[in-house]
Each structure stands twice: as C-alpha cells, then as structure tokens.
Design an enzyme around this catalytic site. Structure first.
Site: not given
Ligand SMILES: C[S@@+](CC[C@H](N)C(=O)[O-])C[C@H]1O[C@@H](n2cnc3c(N)ncnc32)[C@H](O)[C@@H]1O
Length: 255
Positions: A35, A57, A171
C-alpha cells in the site's frame, strides 16, 4: 501447488515498530503487494529479487480497486508464490485485511497474519499523549472520518461525544469541520483539546494542538494532509513538547 498470503501490518512508518513476525514473513516472500502508506525504509527490507507490486496507486493516481487487489493476491498465490500483503498500521484496523482474507480463504488460499502497530498507538507513543489515562479517559474509540464523495458522514455523534473517552479519528482531514460540529452539537465543549498528527513516527511527523472549536480552521491554515489522525479528548491536555513537563502535568491531572 498453491502458495500462501501473509497479511502483514507494517506499522505507522518507523521500521523499528514492525513485529519480529512481520519481518520474518516479509523476508520469506517471493512477491510483495504493498500500500502507499508503507514507508520507503520498510520497503527497503523486502528480499532482494522479490517482485514488488504497488496497489496503493495506479498510473493515473487512482487507487487500485479492492476487487482487483483481491484478484492480484489470488493470482500470485495460485502461481505457488509466498505473497506478502504489506499494509500500513494494522491490517485489521481500517485496513480491509479481513475482506482480503475472506476472499482468499473462500478460494482455498492459506492466509497467515502479522498484526501491526496501528497509527493511533504509534502517534500516542511518539507524542507522549496517552489514549487512556486515569482521571481523564476511561476508554478509547477509533472511528473513520471518511465517507465516499457523495455521501454525508452519518456517525453516531451522541455516542462519540463522550467527554470521558478519547476519540481517535482516522481519515478525517477532509471532514474535520463536520466532525467537530457533530461532536459539539451533542455536547462536547468547544474547548476540548484536539491533536492532529501527520506521518506519525516518521522523520516527517508533524503535530498540531488545537481545540474542537478551532481545529478545522487551524488544520486549513497548517495545510495538514493525509495521512493524519486526530486525537480528541482531555488526554491531549497532557501534551508537552518537553517530556519533563509531561510528567509534571500528568501528576497534577491525577490530583
Ligand atoms: C486506510 S487507513 C489505514 C489505517 C491503518 N491500517 C492503521 O492501522 O493505522 C489510513 C489512515 O490511517 C491514518 N494513518 C495511517 N498511518 C498514519 C501515520 N503514520 N500518521 C498519522 N496517521 C496515519 C490516517 O488517518 C490515514 O488517513
């Protein structure tokens, strides 16, 4: 012959925070599926010759969809390889580790786990701000501050607005204003201390201490970016840049 998948928590960034089991599994891998939150120092520990597949990504900067990540893990294991699935923090805390494990096990792939130090624990020990503390917080709640773009945050504000519990928001950068208003509406004081920590435990760690009433504005002004987490509650009053002061504050908070 089917290989296996090691579901590994890499911790919040500092390689010293990996468990011995995590390191052993990583060293044993033929391929590492990782990740974007996994630090460069930890990636440098991958075995020489092991293939590295980034799933944080893709070329256009979008996340690789979870379904595709599941398929990649399965494809690699089906080739008989030992797959290290390397995730930031702990794989079972906001990490989708259980979704990946369920998918793989349903297809007959063996999964082994190595827990990781979650960002909240890393941030707590690097700043000296405890998550619980006698007289200040009897417990801690971890919550996600993220919702998909078109959805509103539908958290249980009443339950979260507990002055005797520490709230850690993962987050939450984009929605911290909404989160602060939700908590204040349910009775948390605007003076409740808040600490934002970015890139905790790494050389780039940044800290910002604020209050619930000001945190959204302070966050904007400081330009804080993910990965950042927020620690909300009385325990933040123990924060001191100087650890000597921290000890004094802690004693006086205990009466
Ligand atoms: C998808 S969640 C992954 C959490 C991870 N599984 C864990 O246990 O820490 C990503 C969020 O975790 C938090 N996070 C992860 N690493 C962090 C770090 N080093 N410093 C601050 N926050 C971090 C941030 O809130 C970030 O947006």
């Amino acid at each position: 012959m089917t290989g296996k998948v090691y579901l590994i928590g890499a911790g919040p960034g500092d390689p010293e925070l990996m468990t011995l089991r995590a390191v052993r599994m990583l060293k044993d891998a033929d391929v590492v599926v990782f990740d974007r939150l996994v630090s460069d120092e930890i990636m440098a520990m991958c075995p020489e010759g092991a293939e590295q597949i980034a799933v944080g990504k893709c070329p256009k900067n979008h996340l690789v969809p979870q379904e595709r990540i599941n398929e990649i893990l399965h494809e690699q294991a089906r080739m008989g390889r030992k797959v290290a699935r390397l995730k930031g923090g702990d794989p079972m805390i906001f990490g989708r580790g259980s979704e990946e494990a369920a998918y793989l096990m349903a297809l007959g792939v063996e999964v082994e786990y190595a827990p990781g130090i979650t960002a909240a624990q890393g941030a707590s020990c690097s700043t000296g701000v405890p998550l619980t503390h006698r007289g200040l917080a009897t417990g801690v709640q971890y919550v996600t501050g993220h919702r998909q773009a078109d959805k509103v945050l539908d958290l249980d504000w009443k339950r979260l607005a507990d002055p005797d519990t520490t709230l850690v928001v993962y987050m939450g950068v984009a929605n911290i204003g909404q989160i602060a208003v939700g908590l204040m509406t349910e009775g948390l004081s605007a003076r409740t201390p808040v600490m934002a920590i970015s890139r905790a435990t790494s050389a780039q760690e940044e800290r910002m201490v604020s209050t619930l009433g000001r945190v959204a504005q302070d966050c904007r002004e400081a330009g804080l970016k993910p990965p950042t987490l927020f620690v909300i509650g009385k325990v933040v009053s123990l924060y001191a840049a100087n650890p000597q002061d921290l000890a004094v504050e802690a004693v006086s908070a205990n009466g």
